[in-house]
Design an enzyme around this catalytic site. Structure first.
Site, mmCIF file in Angstrom:
data_model
loop_
_atom_site.group_PDB
_atom_site.id
_atom_site.type_symbol
_atom_site.label_atom_id
_atom_site.label_comp_id
_atom_site.label_asym_id
_atom_site.label_seq_id
_atom_site.Cartn_x
_atom_site.Cartn_y
_atom_site.Cartn_z
ATOM 1 N N TRP A 1 32.160 15.262 35.418
ATOM 2 C CA TRP A 1 33.353 15.155 34.571
ATOM 3 C C TRP A 1 33.908 13.776 34.878
ATOM 4 O O TRP A 1 34.397 13.525 35.976
ATOM 5 C CB TRP A 1 34.363 16.249 34.921
ATOM 6 N N LYS B 1 36.871 23.089 34.002
ATOM 7 C CA LYS B 1 37.489 24.349 34.415
ATOM 8 C C LYS B 1 38.449 24.167 35.572
ATOM 9 O O LYS B 1 39.512 24.751 35.599
ATOM 10 C CB LYS B 1 36.360 25.328 34.799
ATOM 11 N N ARG C 1 32.234 23.247 35.096
ATOM 12 C CA ARG C 1 33.102 22.368 35.887
ATOM 13 C C ARG C 1 33.125 20.937 35.339
ATOM 14 O O ARG C 1 33.991 20.139 35.702
ATOM 15 C CB ARG C 1 32.624 22.314 37.336
ATOM 16 N N CYS D 1 33.729 17.910 38.828
ATOM 17 C CA CYS D 1 32.268 17.880 38.839
ATOM 18 C C CYS D 1 31.687 19.049 39.630
ATOM 19 O O CYS D 1 32.356 19.618 40.489
ATOM 20 C CB CYS D 1 31.783 16.594 39.483
ATOM 21 N N ASN E 1 32.145 14.734 44.231
ATOM 22 C CA ASN E 1 33.200 15.340 43.419
ATOM 23 C C ASN E 1 34.511 14.893 44.042
ATOM 24 O O ASN E 1 34.721 15.110 45.227
ATOM 25 C CB ASN E 1 33.047 16.871 43.478
ATOM 26 N N GLY E 2 35.378 14.248 43.265
ATOM 27 C CA GLY E 2 36.643 13.768 43.819
ATOM 28 C C GLY E 2 36.889 12.341 43.378
ATOM 29 O O GLY E 2 36.229 11.842 42.463
ATOM 30 N N LYS F 1 45.940 27.536 23.909
ATOM 31 C CA LYS F 1 44.589 28.032 23.618
ATOM 32 C C LYS F 1 44.082 27.364 22.344
ATOM 33 O O LYS F 1 42.944 26.914 22.283
ATOM 34 C CB LYS F 1 44.571 29.557 23.408
ATOM 35 N N GLU G 1 43.320 23.518 22.930
ATOM 36 C CA GLU G 1 42.252 23.109 23.847
ATOM 37 C C GLU G 1 40.850 23.449 23.349
ATOM 38 O O GLU G 1 39.914 22.742 23.674
ATOM 39 C CB GLU G 1 42.484 23.581 25.281
ATOM 40 N N GLU H 1 51.401 29.600 25.476
ATOM 41 C CA GLU H 1 50.014 29.875 25.845
ATOM 42 C C GLU H 1 49.129 29.962 24.598
ATOM 43 O O GLU H 1 48.004 29.461 24.587
ATOM 44 C CB GLU H 1 49.948 31.159 26.693
ATOM 45 N N HIS I 1 66.220 22.891 15.956
ATOM 46 C CA HIS I 1 66.648 21.661 16.637
ATOM 47 C C HIS I 1 65.588 20.572 16.530
ATOM 48 O O HIS I 1 65.619 19.622 17.303
ATOM 49 C CB HIS I 1 66.955 21.966 18.101
#
Ligand code: M6R
Length: 608
Positions: free
Chosen positions: A74, A603, A27, A2, A100-101, A485, A488, A481, A504
């Site tokens: 968030w 983020k 955020r 947040c 926040n937390g 990308k 997400e 990566e 495999h």
């Protein structure tokens, strides 16, 4: 996670809060709210959705007060709706808190508070804290906050206001970032500097276990146990321009296109071509310790973990030392074997990721030296590690990390070169690598010119349900990566694998609907990867190859080829990742996704 912002001063608080929240929206962005101290009253406005929706809801209110707090959420506890949005208030609506937390013991405390007669309206953990403060409140907000904090377990960055003490904001921090902005007879509080940089660049960072009491004239800092602490006011180095889109439709696209410049910035003043050497100021006094290391452990999360994997390949190659890479979330709980001859390097763009920070603290307990590679200057990890190297790429706002990734790889390369030059590498060899490093930004520029071609590929494959990314050696982490990308921001399921692993298991997925992205540059495993491409083609898979310029042979096998310039093998990820970033970006656009604020993500992941 947040974002929080607060203001006390001579200006109208509302526009400062709304503007600050817009800066913090990366955020968390599922709901938002503000609390204003307005003519002796406490006014709260909350809204599910984005800040622009909150802005519309408050427009009519015409708030003129000059004390207020704001939050963009968030969700952790409770769905993102109006009742769960912050600020939360006590039973008598005298107090308001933003947080926040995570409060871990909230459920026990909630039961106790209900027995004492408190009424709860939300499903959040945060709401218990404001009721707890209410329990202790006797016209001394600072003291009530202190007493309440003594009862809770968990992490917090909080701002609290009371309508009975309207000339004050109380801030406190434990595990979630919080800073105080210092203006002229005005003070700000925020979870990061971007929220307030428009008004002041002078900030004091709170440490865990500290609180600040802000009024119109001054701010006072103490521990949460009421011991005074002196904070130094530091100057934030980035500009407003760096946190604006600068003509690009999205931050992510701007950050992808800025990479030639950000890679240059990350190397600026550090490479010494004349003697083939590197200077990394932060590490200088620790070089002996680093050179004596018998093992290196790299730990990080997400994209930063992918750059750690590339770091593993580079450091092993250039230092001939065992290197281990671990997810920070696993490392912190698995009782790792460390000793003073093992050095740990943590990598984090934000410098606030909860698991990575916890890993730092674990390492410190075990008395191994821990170094950091961070982007955000003054972040918790940057401050808690023994020493480190900053990326110097400016704020990364797009939730999908791009320019931080290429800078992290650049820093890891510079660390490897610095140590290798002191161990065995000749100046000539060092110069060769430096020349190649210095040529990277221009080569990235060349790749960026392929943007339209990559956009067409995204249009062709943007409706696929799955993507497979395959690479070998230094480009195996690039495959991971590239897949991260894609998933997400476009929500297409994508997986990355070492190319040889395909047979495999993942080969079972291949049919005419499966686009397979191969990173197939001309390195020592080129022939092997060509065989893997044949295996995909034999099963009618669609192949997109990222290949080295001049490789005509690959055109006969792949359906599409994106060429990148030649470079040294261990620098190739700096080039091969760029088309994959663009492919993910354009696929997300084709699918109508919100590129900078993908669903469910934030983020900076400051909760476990
Ligand atoms: O700030 P950090 O580098 O510690 O963040 C780690 C991850 O949360 C981050 O890389 C995340 O995976 C990004 N969304 C990737 O684009």
């Amino acid at each position: 996670m947040c974002g929080i912002v607060g203001y006390i001063g001579k200006q109208k608080a509302l526009p400062i809060l709304i503007n600050g929240l817009k800066r913090l929206e990366y955020r968390g962005y599922d709901s938002a709210g503000i609390a204003m101290l307005e003519n002796g009253d406490l006014q709260i406005v909350k809204q599910p959705g984005k800040i622009c929706e909150l802005e519309e809801s408050v427009a009519a209110a015409n708030f003129t007060g000059n004390v207020g707090i704001g939050h963009t959420r968030w969700a952790t506890h409770g769905v993102p709706d109006r009742k769960n949005a912050h600020p939360h208030t006590d039973c008598r609506k005298r107090l308001a808190i933003i947080h926040n937390g995570i409060i871990e013991n909230y459920s026990t405390l909630k039961n106790e508070l209900i027995l004492k007669g408190h009424t709860f309206v939300s499903e959040t953990d945060t709401e218990i804290l404001v009721h707890l403060i209410e329990e202790f409140y006797d016209n001394n907000l600072e003291q009530a906050v202190r007493y309440a904090l003594a009862e809770i377990q968990g992490t917090y960055g909080i701002l609290v206001v009371s309508k009975d003490e309207p000339e004050m904001i109380v801030a406190a921090r434990n595990g979630s970032p919080l800073l105080i902005g210092v203006g002229e007879e005005e003070y700000f509080a925020a979870s990061d500097a971007s929220a307030i940089i428009r008004h002041t660049r002078d900030v004091a960072y709170l440490d865990d276990g500290e609180m600040a009491i802000l009024n119109h004239k001054t701010f006072v800092t103490k521990t949460i146990h009421d011991k005074p602490v002196t904070k130094y006011v530091e100057r934030v180095s980035f500009d407003l321009e760096q946190i604006e889109k600068g003509g690009y439709p999205h931050f992510m696209l701007k950050e992808i296109f800025n990479q030639p410049e950000t890679i240059r910035d990350c190397m600026r003043g550090r490479l010494m071509l004349e003697n083939g050497d590197v200077r990394l100021g932060g590490l200088e006094v620790h070089l002996d310790q680093m050179l004596k290391a018998k093992k290196i452990v790299l730990t990080a999360c997400g994209t930063s973990w992918h750059s750690a994997l590339i770091g593993e390949y580079i450091l092993e190659e250039l230092l001939r030392l065992p290197v281990e890479v671990d997810y920070a979330s696993e490392f912190r709980y698995r009782n790792p074997v460390l000793d003073p001859e093992t050095i740990v390097i943590v990598i984090s763009q934000s410098g606030e990721t909860a698991d990575t920070l916890a890993a730092v603290r674990e390492v410190k307990k075990m008395r191994s030296p821990v170094f950091g590679i961070c982007n955000v200057v003054g972040s918790t990890i940057a401050r808690e590690t023994l020493a480190g190297v900053y990326l110097h790429v400016g704020p990364e706002i797009g939730v999908a990390s791009t320019k931080a990734f290429t800078a992290q790889v650049t820093v890891l390369m510079q660390i490897a070169l610095l140590l290798a030059r002191r161990k065995w590498m000749s100046a000539e060899e060092g110069k060769k690598i430096i020349r190649e490093l210095q040529a990277i930004p221009e080569k990235v520029e060349k790749i960026l010119q392929l943007d339209q071609k990559i956009q067409k590929l995204a249009e062709l494959y943007g409706n696929s349900h799955n993507f497979l990314y395959l690479g070998r050696g230094y480009n195996f982490p690039v495959a991971l990566e590239g897949a991260l990308k894609m998933k997400e921001i476009s929500y297409i399921h994508a997986e990355g694998y070492p190319a040889a692993e395909m047979k495999h298991g993942p080969i079972a997925l291949i049919d005419e609907n499966m686009p397979v992205v191969f990173i197939a540059i001309k390195d020592h495993s080129y022939d092997k990867i060509i065989s893997n491409i044949e295996e995909v083609k034999a099963r009618n898979g669609r192949v997109i190859a990222v290949a080295t310029e001049g490789d005509e042979k690959i055109k006969e096998r792949a359906d599409h080829v994106i060429y990148v310039p030649q470079t040294l093998d261990f620098l190739s990820p700096l080039l091969t990742i760029v088309p994959l970033q663009l492919l993910a970006y354009h696929a997300a656009i084709v699918r109508g996704c919100n590129v900078d604020q993908p669903r469910n993500l934030a983020k900076s992941v400051t909760v476990e």
